[in-house]
Motif scaffolding. Structure first.
Motif, PDB file in Angstrom:
ATOM      1  N   ALA A  40       0.833  -1.207   0.000  1.00 54.04           N
ATOM      2  CA  ALA A  40       0.000   0.000   0.000  1.00 54.04           C
ATOM      3  C   ALA A  40       0.868   1.258   0.000  1.00 54.04           C
ATOM      4  O   ALA A  40       0.568   2.233  -0.704  1.00 54.04           O
ATOM      5  N   LEU A  41       1.945   1.238   0.771  1.00 56.13           N
ATOM      6  CA  LEU A  41       2.854   2.388   0.768  1.00 56.13           C
ATOM      7  C   LEU A  41       3.520   2.561  -0.591  1.00 56.13           C
ATOM      8  O   LEU A  41       3.684   3.689  -1.077  1.00 56.13           O
ATOM      9  N   ALA A  42       3.900   1.451  -1.220  1.00 55.66           N
ATOM     10  CA  ALA A  42       4.497   1.539  -2.553  1.00 55.66           C
ATOM     11  C   ALA A  42       3.495   2.063  -3.575  1.00 55.66           C
ATOM     12  O   ALA A  42       3.869   2.757  -4.524  1.00 55.66           O
ATOM     13  N   THR A  43       2.222   1.757  -3.382  1.00 58.85           N
ATOM     14  CA  THR A  43       1.195   2.227  -4.313  1.00 58.85           C
ATOM     15  C   THR A  43       1.099   3.742  -4.324  1.00 58.85           C
ATOM     16  O   THR A  43       0.965   4.360  -5.388  1.00 58.85           O
ATOM     17  N   VAL A  44       1.172   4.350  -3.162  1.00 64.49           N
ATOM     18  CA  VAL A  44       0.970   5.801  -3.076  1.00 64.49           C
ATOM     19  C   VAL A  44       2.269   6.587  -3.164  1.00 64.49           C
ATOM     20  O   VAL A  44       2.232   7.826  -3.211  1.00 64.49           O
ATOM     21  N   THR A  45       3.414   5.915  -3.187  1.00 66.15           N
ATOM     22  CA  THR A  45       4.687   6.637  -3.245  1.00 66.15           C
ATOM     23  C   THR A  45       5.404   6.501  -4.581  1.00 66.15           C
ATOM     24  O   THR A  45       6.284   7.310  -4.883  1.00 66.15           O
ATOM     25  N   THR A  46       5.062   5.502  -5.381  1.00 63.57           N
ATOM     26  CA  THR A  46       5.742   5.338  -6.656  1.00 63.57           C
ATOM     27  C   THR A  46       5.332   6.436  -7.634  1.00 63.57           C
ATOM     28  O   THR A  46       4.215   6.963  -7.568  1.00 63.57           O
ATOM     29  N   GLU A  47       6.239   6.777  -8.535  1.00 65.54           N
ATOM     30  CA  GLU A  47       5.974   7.807  -9.531  1.00 65.54           C
ATOM     31  C   GLU A  47       5.529   7.224 -10.865  1.00 65.54           C
ATOM     32  O   GLU A  47       5.320   7.973 -11.821  1.00 65.54           O
ATOM     33  N   GLN A  48       5.394   5.908 -10.947  1.00 67.56           N
ATOM     34  CA  GLN A  48       4.941   5.260 -12.171  1.00 67.56           C
ATOM     35  C   GLN A  48       3.531   4.716 -11.949  1.00 67.56           C
ATOM     36  O   GLN A  48       3.297   3.915 -11.042  1.00 67.56           O
ATOM     37  N   LEU A  49       2.615   5.167 -12.786  1.00 69.36           N
ATOM     38  CA  LEU A  49       1.213   4.823 -12.592  1.00 69.36           C
ATOM     39  C   LEU A  49       0.957   3.330 -12.773  1.00 69.36           C
ATOM     40  O   LEU A  49       0.157   2.737 -12.049  1.00 69.36           O
ATOM     41  N   VAL A  50       1.634   2.717 -13.729  1.00 69.44           N
ATOM     42  CA  VAL A  50       1.440   1.285 -13.948  1.00 69.44           C
ATOM     43  C   VAL A  50       1.956   0.494 -12.754  1.00 69.44           C
ATOM     44  O   VAL A  50       1.325  -0.469 -12.296  1.00 69.44           O
ATOM     45  N   HIS A  51       3.100   0.896 -12.226  1.00 68.89           N
ATOM     46  CA  HIS A  51       3.627   0.228 -11.037  1.00 68.89           C
ATOM     47  C   HIS A  51       2.680   0.413  -9.849  1.00 68.89           C
ATOM     48  O   HIS A  51       2.513  -0.502  -9.031  1.00 68.89           O
ATOM     49  N   ALA A  52       2.072   1.587  -9.756  1.00 68.90           N
ATOM     50  CA  ALA A  52       1.111   1.821  -8.677  1.00 68.90           C
ATOM     51  C   ALA A  52      -0.073   0.864  -8.788  1.00 68.90           C
ATOM     52  O   ALA A  52      -0.548   0.320  -7.781  1.00 68.90           O
ATOM     53  N   ALA A  53      -0.551   0.640 -10.014  1.00 69.23           N
ATOM     54  CA  ALA A  53      -1.660  -0.291 -10.206  1.00 69.23           C
ATOM     55  C   ALA A  53      -1.252  -1.714  -9.837  1.00 69.23           C
ATOM     56  O   ALA A  53      -2.033  -2.459  -9.224  1.00 69.23           O
ATOM     57  N   LEU A  54      -0.033  -2.102 -10.183  1.00 69.66           N
ATOM     58  CA  LEU A  54       0.427  -3.455  -9.857  1.00 69.66           C
ATOM     59  C   LEU A  54       0.640  -3.625  -8.351  1.00 69.66           C
ATOM     60  O   LEU A  54       0.321  -4.676  -7.785  1.00 69.66           O
ATOM     61  N   TRP A  55       1.167  -2.600  -7.708  1.00 68.20           N
ATOM     62  CA  TRP A  55       1.303  -2.669  -6.252  1.00 68.20           C
ATOM     63  C   TRP A  55      -0.070  -2.715  -5.585  1.00 68.20           C
ATOM     64  O   TRP A  55      -0.244  -3.334  -4.531  1.00 68.20           O
ATOM     65  N   LEU A  56      -1.040  -2.060  -6.202  1.00 68.47           N
ATOM     66  CA  LEU A  56      -2.404  -2.119  -5.668  1.00 68.47           C
ATOM     67  C   LEU A  56      -2.955  -3.538  -5.739  1.00 68.47           C
ATOM     68  O   LEU A  56      -3.694  -3.969  -4.847  1.00 68.47           O
ATOM     69  N   VAL A  57      -2.597  -4.273  -6.790  1.00 68.31           N
ATOM     70  CA  VAL A  57      -2.996  -5.678  -6.883  1.00 68.31           C
ATOM     71  C   VAL A  57      -2.431  -6.469  -5.703  1.00 68.31           C
ATOM     72  O   VAL A  57      -3.126  -7.286  -5.083  1.00 68.31           O
ATOM     73  N   THR A  98      -6.412   6.535 -21.904  1.00 65.94           N
ATOM     74  CA  THR A  98      -6.094   7.956 -21.774  1.00 65.94           C
ATOM     75  C   THR A  98      -4.661   8.277 -22.164  1.00 65.94           C
ATOM     76  O   THR A  98      -4.236   9.423 -22.044  1.00 65.94           O
ATOM     77  N   ARG A  99      -3.915   7.270 -22.601  1.00 61.23           N
ATOM     78  CA  ARG A  99      -2.523   7.463 -23.012  1.00 61.23           C
ATOM     79  C   ARG A  99      -1.698   8.101 -21.898  1.00 61.23           C
ATOM     80  O   ARG A  99      -0.947   9.053 -22.119  1.00 61.23           O
ATOM     81  N   ALA A 100      -1.873   7.571 -20.711  1.00 55.48           N
ATOM     82  CA  ALA A 100      -1.109   8.077 -19.572  1.00 55.48           C
ATOM     83  C   ALA A 100       0.358   7.688 -19.733  1.00 55.48           C
ATOM     84  O   ALA A 100       0.684   6.681 -20.368  1.00 55.48           O
ATOM     85  N   PRO A 101       1.271   8.474 -19.178  1.00 53.86           N
ATOM     86  CA  PRO A 101       2.697   8.146 -19.297  1.00 53.86           C
ATOM     87  C   PRO A 101       3.019   6.824 -18.619  1.00 53.86           C
ATOM     88  O   PRO A 101       2.563   6.552 -17.504  1.00 53.86           O
ATOM     89  N   ILE A 102       3.813   6.000 -19.312  1.00 49.95           N
ATOM     90  CA  ILE A 102       4.170   4.686 -18.783  1.00 49.95           C
ATOM     91  C   ILE A 102       5.339   4.787 -17.812  1.00 49.95           C
ATOM     92  O   ILE A 102       5.404   4.077 -16.818  1.00 49.95           O
ATOM     93  N   GLY A 103       6.278   5.668 -18.098  1.00 52.98           N
ATOM     94  CA  GLY A 103       7.454   5.802 -17.245  1.00 52.98           C
ATOM     95  C   GLY A 103       7.172   6.650 -16.019  1.00 52.98           C
ATOM     96  O   GLY A 103       6.036   6.788 -15.561  1.00 52.98           O
ATOM     97  N   ARG A 104       8.251   7.234 -15.496  1.00 54.35           N
ATOM     98  CA  ARG A 104       8.113   8.069 -14.312  1.00 54.35           C
ATOM     99  C   ARG A 104       7.317   9.327 -14.637  1.00 54.35           C
ATOM    100  O   ARG A 104       7.489   9.933 -15.687  1.00 54.35           O
ATOM    101  N   SER A 105       6.457   9.698 -13.719  1.00 60.61           N
ATOM    102  CA  SER A 105       5.610  10.867 -13.913  1.00 60.61           C
ATOM    103  C   SER A 105       5.686  11.740 -12.663  1.00 60.61           C
ATOM    104  O   SER A 105       4.926  11.548 -11.707  1.00 60.61           O
TER     105      SER A 105
END
Length: 204
Positions: A40-57, A98-105
């Motif tokens: 959960a902490l990794a979900t809200v602290t990562t700068e990559q949206l895809v990684h946040a979704a995977l950490w949410l899983v 929505t073509r969100a950025p895949i890398g760091r955002s």
């Protein structure tokens, strides 16, 4: 007689159980909880949206495992099907469409981390205090399939539609209002992006 025997057995189990002698299930419960907290902490602290979704899983899957350890199999599968199988997939589809950025955002960080941290710690402290105060002297026997600690569909449905009908219906109305609001806001934003004098396809 059965109720008295069950109550006596519960009190005996509570007397022989202590925090200094945890069982294997309780140790696994704590370990899975720590993994879930880290995800959960990794979900809200990562700068990559895809990684946040995977950490949410991982976080939602950890919650499902906690339900399984509490013998709430029905709630665990609902957690997997609805949250892991639907919400996260919807989030990933939203990122792709929505073509969100895949890398760091870096723009994903609002700069209010300290405020969010303070609010989350206050909410966690309040929740822990309320739960500990409410169940301080309560021992729930999870091995009883018909007891209040059972997580079967029958026990869950009985408790939900007998004691929690009004909150359940209020939550459904709240979700419906959020859905309607999201549709209205998305249509307004889409109309602003159109050039002057042009309308959407099918509109006159």
């Amino acid at each position: 007689m059965n109720a008295l025997a069950r109550s006596a057995a519960t009190h005996v189990a509570a007397d022989h159980h202590g925090f200094l002698s945890p069982s294997g299930v309780e140790i696994v419960f704590v370990l899975v909880g720590l993994v879930t907290l880290g995800a959960a902490l990794a979900t809200v602290t990562t700068e990559q949206l895809v990684h946040a979704a995977l950490w949410l899983v991982v976080a939602l899957g950890g919650v499902a495992v906690e339900y399984l350890l509490l013998t709430a199999e029905f709630i665990a599968w609902v957690q997997v099907l609805i949250y892991v199988g639907s919400v996260v997939v919807l989030l990933l589809f939203g990122l792709m469409l929505t073509r969100a950025p895949i890398g760091r955002s870096p723009d994903a960080d609002s700069g209010n981390r300290w405020v969010a941290l303070a609010v989350s710690l206050a909410a966690a402290a309040t929740l822990v205090t309320v739960v500990v105060d409410a169940f301080r002297a309560t021992w729930i026997d999870l091995s009883d399939p018909a007891g209040p600690g059972s997580g079967s569909s029958e026990v869950t449905g009985t408790a939900l539609f007998r004691h929690w009908v009004l909150p359940f219906e209020a939550l459904s109305v709240l979700l419906l209002a959020a859905l309607v609001g999201a549709v209205v806001l998305s249509r307004r934003d889409g109309d602003r992006d159109l050039p002057p004098g042009r309308t959407r396809a099918g509109e006159r």
